[in-house]
Design a protein around this motif. Sequence first.
Motif, mmCIF file in Angstrom:
data_model
loop_
_atom_site.group_PDB
_atom_site.id
_atom_site.type_symbol
_atom_site.label_atom_id
_atom_site.label_comp_id
_atom_site.label_asym_id
_atom_site.label_seq_id
_atom_site.Cartn_x
_atom_site.Cartn_y
_atom_site.Cartn_z
ATOM 1 N N MET A 103 0.986 -1.360 -0.116
ATOM 2 C CA MET A 103 -0.083 -0.113 -0.104
ATOM 3 C C MET A 103 0.944 1.155 0.118
ATOM 4 S SD MET A 103 -2.960 1.245 2.791
ATOM 5 C CE MET A 103 -3.773 -0.544 2.680
ATOM 6 N N ASN A 104 0.788 2.145 -0.913
ATOM 7 C CA ASN A 104 1.359 3.339 -0.929
ATOM 8 C C ASN A 104 1.044 4.251 0.425
ATOM 9 O OD1 ASN A 104 1.948 6.547 -1.492
ATOM 10 N ND2 ASN A 104 2.376 5.468 -3.647
ATOM 11 N N LYS A 105 2.185 4.466 0.864
ATOM 12 C CA LYS A 105 2.164 5.352 2.236
ATOM 13 C C LYS A 105 1.411 6.647 2.088
ATOM 14 C CE LYS A 105 6.085 2.872 4.572
ATOM 15 N NZ LYS A 105 7.174 3.149 5.347
ATOM 16 N N LEU A 106 1.984 7.346 1.015
ATOM 17 C CA LEU A 106 1.353 8.660 0.852
ATOM 18 C C LEU A 106 -0.296 8.706 0.729
ATOM 19 C CD1 LEU A 106 1.455 11.726 0.326
ATOM 20 C CD2 LEU A 106 1.905 11.159 -2.340
ATOM 21 N N ASP A 107 -0.700 7.779 -0.048
ATOM 22 C CA ASP A 107 -2.223 7.400 -0.255
ATOM 23 C C ASP A 107 -2.866 7.059 0.965
ATOM 24 O OD1 ASP A 107 -1.488 7.851 -2.879
ATOM 25 O OD2 ASP A 107 -2.040 6.078 -3.656
ATOM 26 N N PHE A 108 -2.109 6.176 1.674
ATOM 27 C CA PHE A 108 -2.661 5.733 3.011
ATOM 28 C C PHE A 108 -2.900 7.161 4.063
ATOM 29 C CE2 PHE A 108 -1.956 4.457 7.532
ATOM 30 C CZ PHE A 108 -3.094 3.582 7.635
ATOM 31 N N LYS A 109 -1.786 7.871 3.946
ATOM 32 C CA LYS A 109 -1.846 9.143 4.973
ATOM 33 C C LYS A 109 -3.025 10.144 4.749
ATOM 34 C CE LYS A 109 3.033 9.007 6.222
ATOM 35 N NZ LYS A 109 4.344 10.005 5.762
ATOM 36 N N ILE A 110 -3.237 10.125 3.277
ATOM 37 C CA ILE A 110 -4.169 11.277 2.729
ATOM 38 C C ILE A 110 -5.559 10.564 3.197
ATOM 39 C CG2 ILE A 110 -5.234 12.334 0.684
ATOM 40 C CD1 ILE A 110 -2.587 12.392 -0.639
#
Length: 263
Positions: free
Chosen positions: A1-8
């Motif tokens: 899972m993309n960490k950036l997408d997860f944070k957003i």
Amino acid sequence: MNKLDFKISLFLSFICFISGFFVLPYQLDILQRTLPNQYDEFIGTIPLPINLLILVTSFQLFFISFGLSLIGIKLARKTGFSLNIFTSLFNKEKVSLNKKSVLLSVIFGVFIALIISGADRFYYQYQIPLIRENTPEFSFLALLVGVLYGGFFEEILLRLFFMSLLIWIFQKIFNRNKSSLNNKYYWIAIVISAALFAAGHLPATEMLFGELSTNLIVRCFLLNGTGGLLFGYLYWKKGFEYAVLAHMVSHISLQLLFIPLFY
């Protein structure tokens, strides 16, 4: 899972979680003021304590918005939609706002609020007695629900997820040669999303007025559909954040500008 997408996604779903604490109280407040008999009946049918039901609603919004955000962000990146502001924010980069896009979002938001309040004040109150009998007043609860639930959850569902999904499907079907997708498909996606946005308000309309007459259905699609069209255009041309901003401004303008001005 993309960490950036997860944070957003986590950030967006947290805002939706907070909005859940105000949605049910707002709905109950409207029901009590407009249809007190139905309010008493509804309260009698609730199987859980109100506070527990509010908490359940908040967690539902959190998990639904988190899933929709994750999928929507991935679809948005594949279809060319922008989330530049959130991307920069969570990449710890300098956040750059486009002043013209901000201004356009504010103008759209104010215009939508004018259409909604003006239509009721100068036309629909003479067609629908319940509107005439219930003069709108400033509501801090309505302001919070509009800004948090409307501005974020509805935009996640209908623009970030659904509109991105439609464009992704259109690309798969009509754009196999990898050339740019014709603008008409974006407009089709905008119109379908706007229609779904308007249709999503029909249950609330029926609860508020106790029926769904032709006049009420037309009103619902006209007033909410106009907003959906403009929010969809902003998502397409400017980015997700500007659609959210316009949606928030529409509710702020309605509560702080047009209700005091017209009533």
